[in-house]
Enzyme design. Structure first.
Site, PDB file in Angstrom:
ATOM      1  N   ARG A  63       0.824  -1.210   0.000  1.00 31.69           N
ATOM      2  CA  ARG A  63       0.000   0.000   0.000  1.00 31.69           C
ATOM      3  C   ARG A  63       0.856   1.257   0.000  1.00 31.69           C
ATOM      4  O   ARG A  63       0.543   2.225  -0.689  1.00 31.69           O
ATOM      5  CB  ARG A  63      -0.957   0.000   1.194  1.00 31.69           C
ATOM      6  CG  ARG A  63      -2.070  -0.999   0.984  1.00 31.69           C
ATOM      7  CD  ARG A  63      -3.216  -0.815   1.943  1.00 31.69           C
ATOM      8  NE  ARG A  63      -4.409  -1.423   1.362  1.00 31.69           N
ATOM      9  CZ  ARG A  63      -5.344  -2.060   2.065  1.00 31.69           C
ATOM     10  NH1 ARG A  63      -5.225  -2.165   3.366  1.00 31.69           N
ATOM     11  NH2 ARG A  63      -6.386  -2.561   1.462  1.00 31.69           N
ATOM     12  N   LYS A  88     -18.101 -18.789  -1.669  1.00 32.78           N
ATOM     13  CA  LYS A  88     -19.554 -18.720  -1.468  1.00 32.78           C
ATOM     14  C   LYS A  88     -20.239 -17.766  -2.423  1.00 32.78           C
ATOM     15  O   LYS A  88     -19.730 -16.677  -2.699  1.00 32.78           O
ATOM     16  CB  LYS A  88     -19.845 -18.241  -0.043  1.00 32.78           C
ATOM     17  CG  LYS A  88     -19.459 -19.239   1.010  1.00 32.78           C
ATOM     18  CD  LYS A  88     -19.760 -18.645   2.366  1.00 32.78           C
ATOM     19  CE  LYS A  88     -19.664 -19.686   3.466  1.00 32.78           C
ATOM     20  NZ  LYS A  88     -19.992 -19.069   4.762  1.00 32.78           N
ATOM     21  N   GLY A 140      -8.748 -10.364  -2.369  1.00 28.80           N
ATOM     22  CA  GLY A 140      -7.628 -10.765  -1.521  1.00 28.80           C
ATOM     23  C   GLY A 140      -7.049 -12.119  -1.899  1.00 28.80           C
ATOM     24  O   GLY A 140      -5.839 -12.263  -2.129  1.00 28.80           O
ATOM     25  N   GLY A 148     -12.678  -4.381  -0.801  1.00 32.74           N
ATOM     26  CA  GLY A 148     -14.088  -3.984  -0.799  1.00 32.74           C
ATOM     27  C   GLY A 148     -14.459  -3.029  -1.925  1.00 32.74           C
ATOM     28  O   GLY A 148     -15.506  -3.177  -2.557  1.00 32.74           O
TER      29      GLY A 148
HETATM   30  P1  ADP Z   1     -11.401 -13.303  -3.043  1.00 31.00           P
HETATM   31  O1  ADP Z   1     -10.746 -13.061  -1.715  1.00 31.00           O
HETATM   32  O2  ADP Z   1     -10.397 -13.290  -4.162  1.00 31.00           O
HETATM   33  O3  ADP Z   1     -12.584 -12.410  -3.297  1.00 31.00           O
HETATM   34  P2  ADP Z   1     -12.988 -15.458  -1.981  1.00 31.00           P
HETATM   35  O4  ADP Z   1     -12.642 -15.019  -0.599  1.00 31.00           O
HETATM   36  O5  ADP Z   1     -14.374 -15.265  -2.445  1.00 31.00           O
HETATM   37  O6  ADP Z   1     -11.949 -14.813  -3.028  1.00 31.00           O
HETATM   38  O7  ADP Z   1     -12.723 -17.022  -2.125  1.00 31.00           O
HETATM   39  C1  ADP Z   1     -11.494 -17.639  -1.872  1.00 31.00           C
HETATM   40  C2  ADP Z   1     -11.676 -18.930  -1.118  1.00 31.00           C
HETATM   41  O8  ADP Z   1     -12.499 -19.851  -1.825  1.00 31.00           O
HETATM   42  C3  ADP Z   1     -10.349 -19.640  -0.907  1.00 31.00           C
HETATM   43  O9  ADP Z   1     -10.121 -19.739   0.486  1.00 31.00           O
HETATM   44  C4  ADP Z   1     -10.569 -21.017  -1.518  1.00 31.00           C
HETATM   45  O10 ADP Z   1      -9.979 -22.067  -0.781  1.00 31.00           O
HETATM   46  C5  ADP Z   1     -12.061 -21.147  -1.504  1.00 31.00           C
HETATM   47  N1  ADP Z   1     -12.537 -22.145  -2.472  1.00 31.00           N
HETATM   48  C6  ADP Z   1     -12.446 -22.104  -3.804  1.00 31.00           C
HETATM   49  N2  ADP Z   1     -12.948 -23.238  -4.352  1.00 31.00           N
HETATM   50  C7  ADP Z   1     -13.355 -24.032  -3.328  1.00 31.00           C
HETATM   51  C8  ADP Z   1     -13.971 -25.315  -3.252  1.00 31.00           C
HETATM   52  N3  ADP Z   1     -14.252 -26.034  -4.351  1.00 31.00           N
HETATM   53  N4  ADP Z   1     -14.259 -25.792  -2.025  1.00 31.00           N
HETATM   54  C9  ADP Z   1     -13.972 -25.058  -0.922  1.00 31.00           C
HETATM   55  N5  ADP Z   1     -13.399 -23.855  -0.926  1.00 31.00           N
HETATM   56  C10 ADP Z   1     -13.094 -23.326  -2.120  1.00 31.00           C
HETATM   57 MG    MG Z   2     -11.287 -13.682   0.275  1.00 25.05          MG
END
Ligand code: ADP
Ligand code: MG
Length: 396
Positions: free
Chosen positions: A38, A197, A354, A377
């Site tokens: 940052r 999710k 992230g 965010g």
């Molecule tokens: P970002 O931080 O880039 O926005 P997210 O926080 O939404 O991404 O998602 C990342 C998480 O999703 C990681 O911890 C990863 O392990 C999990 N993930 C991805 N695919 C699966 C899966 N098939 N089953 C369980 N967890 C998963």
């Molecule tokens: Mg994340």
């Protein structure tokens, strides 16, 4: 068309004091900065403004002191890191408004860091009186903190109404990249949305479905979509209460002329653990005791073909449980492919989030993407199509 006001729009700034909003909310471990990304982000803006002869009073938040002075959340410990990054002495004011700030600004050679703006309740409340006290310290305002632009706070929004205001270089670079990716993209435009999710990304999926030509759904959230399509997914992570929502998103996308890509094969195991035995199966062959942890090689090959035809890519969310190899394979392979297409000039690639940034670093390709957003965010809200108050106020 509204246009982003930039540093050049401020006119002559030599000898003037500018308020410069940075994001110095760096991660700390045992009193040391564990990642200075940052700080480095802001170097071009600081250099440019200093070369033009402006004196700078730097504003930032740090942590969540909730409107009270919390000594552990002082910005003061960052001074050595700032001096190293900016290449000159940095003064310090123990308060971001009032006499303490005024005196520190007058005493400083050219750069002064003002104490955590969130020590005042007026910051997060976007209180007009507090914004006026900030504005009284300078002749103009530059915001370089895109990552804080989704908040309408006094130092990100309120003060910009009271002074000539412009975007710093990091802020402008980020907005330009996002605008090219999602505002006026070259098509075909492909979005990859993965991660754990759906519930955290419903608005993202809804907005993208209306704008992109290809919507690739991977990661844990694909499981809920597979349920909606009638597949058995064993013990996979899924949100059973959102199956109907997933079905609606699929319908909505189809209606908008967007092609949705769900995995056709997947990597499954009995648990999420390193070196666990795993197998690749078509999506209709997942056993009751198995969980989906990555998308399979056929799905990856199909996505590579989509990327090869795409002009623009916007990516948020890993395609699998990438922290635990070998379930990082699809994410790494597709990231490398996107990097290759970007290097050869056929793809504009923008990624953020992230875990997504961590995954691109694992794949060793972050620097090959056209733009990687570390804004968290604010990046997600942009992906949702929201107007960011800290950006809107900088438009001419
Ligand atoms: P970002 O931080 O880039 O926005 P997210 O926080 O939404 O991404 O998602 C990342 C998480 O999703 C990681 O911890 C990863 O392990 C999990 N993930 C991805 N695919 C699966 C899966 N098939 N089953 C369980 N967890 C998963
Ligand atoms: Mg994340």
């Amino acid at each position: 068309m509204p246009r982003l006001r930039r540093i050049a729009d401020l006119g002559e700034i030599a000898g003037k004091t500018l308020l410069v909003r940075l994001d110095l909310n760096v991660p700390m471990q045992d009193g040391r900065i564990s990642d200075d990304t940052r700080i480095r982000t802001h170097v071009p803006t600081i250099r440019t403004l200093r070369e033009r002869g402006a004196r700078l009073a730097l504003l930032s938040h740090f942590g969540r002191p909730r409107g009270k002075v919390v000594p552990e959340m002082s910005l003061r410990p960052l001074l050595p890191a700032l001096e190293a990054a900016f290449g000159e002495p940095v003064g310090f004011a123990s308060d971001c408004i009032g006499e303490a700030a005024r005196q520190a600004i007058a005493a400083a050679e050219g750069l002064v860091l003002l104490e955590n703006v969130r020590f005042h309740p007026g910051e997060e409340a976007n209180d007009p009186t507090f914004a006026r006290e900030l504005a009284a310290l300078g002749a103009a305002y530059v915001n370089d903190a895109f990552s804080a632009a989704h908040r309408a706070h006094a130092s990100t929004e309120g003060v910009a109404h009271l002074l000539p205001a412009a975007a710093g270089e990091a802020m402008a670079r980020e907005i330009d990249a996002l605008e090219r990716a999602l505002g006026k993209p070259e098509r075909p435009l492909t979005a990859i949305v993965g991660g754990a999710k759906i519930s955290t990304k419903l608005a993202v999926l809804g907005h993208l479905a209306e704008r992109v030509d290809h919507l690739v759904i991977g990661g844990g959230m694909a499981n809920t979509f597979l349920l909606a399509r009638g597949f058995d997914i064993g013990t996979s992570l899924a949100e059973h209460d959102l199956v109907e929502t997933a079905r609606q998103i699929l319908q909505h996308a189809e209606g908008a002329g967007c092609t949705v890509h769900l995995p056709s094969d997947v990597v499954v195991a009995r648990a999420l653990a390193p070196r666990v035995s795993n197998r690749v199966v078509p999506v209709d062959a997942v056993r009751d005791a198995e969980m989906i942890l990555d998308i399979g090689p056929k799905s990856v090959a199909a996505l590579v073909a989509v990327l090869e035809e795409s002009k623009t890519l916007i990516w948020n969310g890993p395609l699998g449980a990438f922290e635990v190899p070998p379930f990082d394979r699809a994410t790494v392979m597709l990231a490398q492919e996107a990097a290759r297409l970007t290097r050869q000039g056929s793809l504009l690639s923008v990624a953020g989030g992230g875990d997504t940034v961590a995954a691109l670093n694992t794949a060793g390709v972050a620097q090959d993407f056209s733009h990687v957003s570390t804004a968290g965010g604010a990046f997600l809200e942009w992906m949702e199509g929201k107007t960011l108050p800290g950006v809107a106020v900088l438009m001419a």
